[in-house]
Scaffold this motif. Structure first.
Motif, PDB file in Angstrom:
ATOM      1  N   HIS A   1       0.692  -1.175  -0.023  1.00  0.00           N
ATOM      2  CA  HIS A   1      -0.017   0.016  -0.013  1.00  0.00           C
ATOM      3  C   HIS A   1       0.869   1.024   0.084  1.00  0.00           C
ATOM      4  O   HIS A   1       1.978   1.093   0.168  1.00  0.00           O
ATOM      5  CB  HIS A   1      -0.769   0.148   1.404  1.00  0.00           C
ATOM      6  CG  HIS A   1      -0.110  -0.026   2.605  1.00  0.00           C
ATOM      7  ND1 HIS A   1       0.137   1.438   3.330  1.00  0.00           N
ATOM      8  CD2 HIS A   1       0.250  -0.950   3.406  1.00  0.00           C
ATOM      9  CE1 HIS A   1       0.742   1.171   4.381  1.00  0.00           C
ATOM     10  NE2 HIS A   1       0.836  -0.188   4.493  1.00  0.00           N
ATOM     11  N   SER A   2       0.406   2.563   0.020  1.00  0.00           N
ATOM     12  CA  SER A   2       0.935   3.783  -0.336  1.00  0.00           C
ATOM     13  C   SER A   2       0.612   4.603   0.997  1.00  0.00           C
ATOM     14  O   SER A   2       0.930   5.546   1.106  1.00  0.00           O
ATOM     15  CB  SER A   2       0.744   4.303  -1.533  1.00  0.00           C
ATOM     16  OG  SER A   2      -0.695   4.617  -1.571  1.00  0.00           O
ATOM     17  N   GLY A   3       0.033   4.085   1.876  1.00  0.00           N
ATOM     18  CA  GLY A   3      -0.254   4.888   3.140  1.00  0.00           C
ATOM     19  C   GLY A   3       1.082   4.949   4.105  1.00  0.00           C
ATOM     20  O   GLY A   3       2.252   4.283   3.819  1.00  0.00           O
ATOM     21  N   LEU A   4       0.875   5.966   5.113  1.00  0.00           N
ATOM     22  CA  LEU A   4       2.066   6.107   6.191  1.00  0.00           C
ATOM     23  C   LEU A   4       2.074   4.988   7.238  1.00  0.00           C
ATOM     24  O   LEU A   4       1.103   4.828   7.784  1.00  0.00           O
ATOM     25  CB  LEU A   4       1.715   7.470   6.314  1.00  0.00           C
ATOM     26  CG  LEU A   4       1.947   8.603   5.400  1.00  0.00           C
ATOM     27  CD1 LEU A   4       1.480  10.254   6.283  1.00  0.00           C
ATOM     28  CD2 LEU A   4       3.193   8.648   4.822  1.00  0.00           C
ATOM     29  N   ILE A   5       3.362   4.960   7.406  1.00  0.00           N
ATOM     30  CA  ILE A   5       3.724   4.017   8.790  1.00  0.00           C
ATOM     31  C   ILE A   5       4.776   4.714   9.532  1.00  0.00           C
ATOM     32  O   ILE A   5       5.808   5.077   9.001  1.00  0.00           O
ATOM     33  CB  ILE A   5       4.115   2.493   8.106  1.00  0.00           C
ATOM     34  CG1 ILE A   5       2.936   1.916   7.283  1.00  0.00           C
ATOM     35  CG2 ILE A   5       4.580   1.846   9.351  1.00  0.00           C
ATOM     36  CD1 ILE A   5       1.542   1.279   8.291  1.00  0.00           C
ATOM     37  N   GLY A   6       4.354   4.666  10.820  1.00  0.00           N
ATOM     38  CA  GLY A   6       5.422   5.196  11.784  1.00  0.00           C
ATOM     39  C   GLY A   6       5.788   3.971  12.721  1.00  0.00           C
ATOM     40  O   GLY A   6       5.369   2.985  12.667  1.00  0.00           O
ATOM     41  N   ILE A   7       6.938   4.387  13.432  1.00  0.00           N
ATOM     42  CA  ILE A   7       7.136   3.681  14.561  1.00  0.00           C
ATOM     43  C   ILE A   7       7.294   4.400  15.965  1.00  0.00           C
ATOM     44  O   ILE A   7       7.723   5.721  15.792  1.00  0.00           O
ATOM     45  CB  ILE A   7       8.580   2.886  14.274  1.00  0.00           C
ATOM     46  CG1 ILE A   7       8.882   1.659  15.038  1.00  0.00           C
ATOM     47  CG2 ILE A   7       9.655   3.955  14.323  1.00  0.00           C
ATOM     48  CD1 ILE A   7      10.059   0.722  14.639  1.00  0.00           C
ATOM     49  N   ASN A   8       6.986   3.894  17.080  1.00  0.00           N
ATOM     50  CA  ASN A   8       7.062   4.460  18.321  1.00  0.00           C
ATOM     51  C   ASN A   8       8.051   3.917  19.325  1.00  0.00           C
ATOM     52  O   ASN A   8       8.067   2.718  19.230  1.00  0.00           O
ATOM     53  CB  ASN A   8       5.638   4.055  18.913  1.00  0.00           C
ATOM     54  CG  ASN A   8       5.721   4.996  20.454  1.00  0.00           C
ATOM     55  OD1 ASN A   8       5.397   5.943  20.499  1.00  0.00           O
ATOM     56  ND2 ASN A   8       5.596   4.054  21.404  1.00  0.00           N
TER      57      ASN A   8
END
Length: 484
Positions: free
Chosen positions: A130-137
């Motif tokens: 997919h082209s959505g955004l992914i972050g990391i915490n």
């Protein structure tokens, strides 16, 4: 990456960011499901090397990890890590997991490789297809991993990084250097030492034995704050380097910032938050930094409230934790969700965390919130994520944790009273995601669920009976006011 994130926050409707919860609750599966449904996904970076090592020892169900390992740009490193922990068809159920060594100021290359690869793998799988955004915490409190964790996540193209449980002022400059493949140092907080006396060093080109290190995108930086004082300090110190503040209120799950009045307690001994703990949004807006509101915002009316206040997005956690896409163990999810639906799920702001920060705990029989279960667990510290670093009389660094055996903690200079009620979050949070350690005496590490204060989303229209289930996409529809 920062430009992509900035554009995403300017989109209408207001964006929803899923929180990075616990150890592995916000797994790649949840983050990917949220992104596919139109939200912004976040994976939990806390102890991700332990999560990946244990998943491999379960035989890598579905072969997803192997797919991500094969995509790691330094093949020999990925193969070494995979071979070290992978057990075909999985370990026997009653056999203990093999733990990596505990981190220290001089970690082995083997451990460093595991941390880098694990962060890559989790982000890679979350971003796949997919082209959505992914972050990391990440938790600033667990400083000793940061430089290795960040590089692994950046190799996988992570879009943004959220950081709480401390004051993470070193992140922007570290990420800028890592993006260029430059050597970095992360200053460590060591009790009894002067600032900068001890640090971790990582040189990507040395680490990968002279192999070509690709130029990477620098992720957006989202520090988690809970006061105007901290926001002002960080905005001045990191002018132009903060892409958004995550303003997290004391109703959020996991670790909370302590109240300004540290002596204020209610009848249950919980910290009491007052007017001094309310963030003044007008002053935040005056800083010119976008802000994201978190802590009890998983409702359509709170979503609208945040939009009216000028928020760039909201962050929601508990509502996604109870969805079928989260990695919370299914039996724990069912019990907690049913109790929330009945209105009987009690959440306590406790002092169980060795970090010293208040920590939200769901009171459930059979978990470590149960005094009987707590009393039967032998204190052990064999993972060491939350150990504090202190300078010893000989000038070297020692490690202690208030959740370890009391006599060991006292022997290292700690106070016995600091150990009262403390819980090994490392082991119980892994138990939350079906990765509980089996001890040689037959004891299985029990879980401990953390959750935000507000679980009123567990009701119609999202849930229509206590055993009802929902997906991450349903949670997003509910927050957007489209489910009813």
């Amino acid at each position: 990456m920062t430009e992509n994130f900035r554009k995403a926050l300017q989109e209408v409707p207001l964006r929803v960011i899923q929180g990075g919860m616990g150890i592995g609750v916000s797994s790649w599966k949840l983050a990917r499901a949220v992104a596919l449904a139109g939200g912004i996904g976040v994976v939990s970076g806390a102890a991700i090397h332990l999560v990946i090592a244990r998943r491999l020892q379960l035989g890598d169900p579905g072969g997803h990890l192997k797919r991500a390992f094969d995509a790691f740009p330094f093949t020999d490193v990925a193969q070494q890590v995979y071979a070290k922990y992978f057990i075909p068809y999985g370990k026997k159920k009653d056999k203990p997991f093999q733990n990596p060594e505990m981190f220290s100021l001089n970690p082995s290359q083997e451990l460093n490789k595991l941390v880098v690869v694990a962060n890559f793998v989790e982000v890679f799988l979350a971003k796949e297809g997919h082209s959505g955004l992914i972050g990391i915490n990440y938790l600033e409190k667990i400083q000793i991993f940061h430089i290795y964790s960040l590089f692994g996540a950046m190799l996988a193209g992570v879009d943004f990084v959220t950081v709480g449980a401390g004051i993470p002022t070193q992140f922007p400059s570290i990420m800028e250097k890592l993006a260029k493949g430059e050597a970095v140092e992360y200053r460590l907080d060591v009790i009894g030492a002067v600032t900068g006396e001890f640090s971790m060093r990582f040189a990507p080109r040395e680490f990968f034995s002279g192999q070509t290190v690709p130029e990477l995108f620098q992720p957006a930086f989202l520090p988690i704050i809970s006061s105007n004082v901290l926001a002002n300090m960080m905005a001045k110190k990191l002018m132009g380097q903060i892409n958004a503040f995550v303003i997290e209120g004391p109703t959020a799950g996991g670790h909370n910032a302590p109240p300004r009045d540290k002596n204020a307690r209610n009848e249950q001994g919980e910290p009491v938050y007052g007017l001094k703990d309310v963030v003044n949004l007008a002053k935040i807006r005056a800083l010119g930094v976008p802000f994201i509101q978190a802590g009890g915002y998983g409702h359509p009316e709170k979503y609208e409230e945040a939009r009216q206040a000028g928020a760039a997005a909201i962050q929601a956690g508990s509502i996604f934790q109870f969805s079928e896409d989260s990695s919370l163990a299914p039996y724990l999810r069912s019990i907690a969700k049913a109790a929330a639906f009945r209105g009987t799920l009690n959440i306590r702001t406790s002092g169980v965390s060795p970090t010293g920060y208040p920590f939200k705990v769901a009171l459930l029989t059979g978990t470590l919130s149960d005094p009987i279960v707590y009393s039967t667990r032998k204190r052990i510290c064999d993972l060491g994520l939350l150990r504090e670093l202190y300078k010893k009389p000989d000038g070297s660094v020692g490690y202690h944790c208030s959740a370890e055996p009391v006599e060991a903690y006292v022997r290292k200079g700690g106070k016995a009273e600091d150990c009262i009620g403390k819980t090994c979050l490392c082991n119980c949070l892994l138990a939350n995601i079906d990765l509980a350690q089996h001890r040689a005496n037959g004891f299985v590490e029990p879980p401990l669920i953390t959750c935000g204060d507000d679980v009123s989303f567990a009701a119609p229209p999202l849930m229509r009976w206590r055993e009802d289930t929902y997906r991450a996409a349903d949670a997003l529809e509910y927050i957007f006011g489209k489910k009813g």
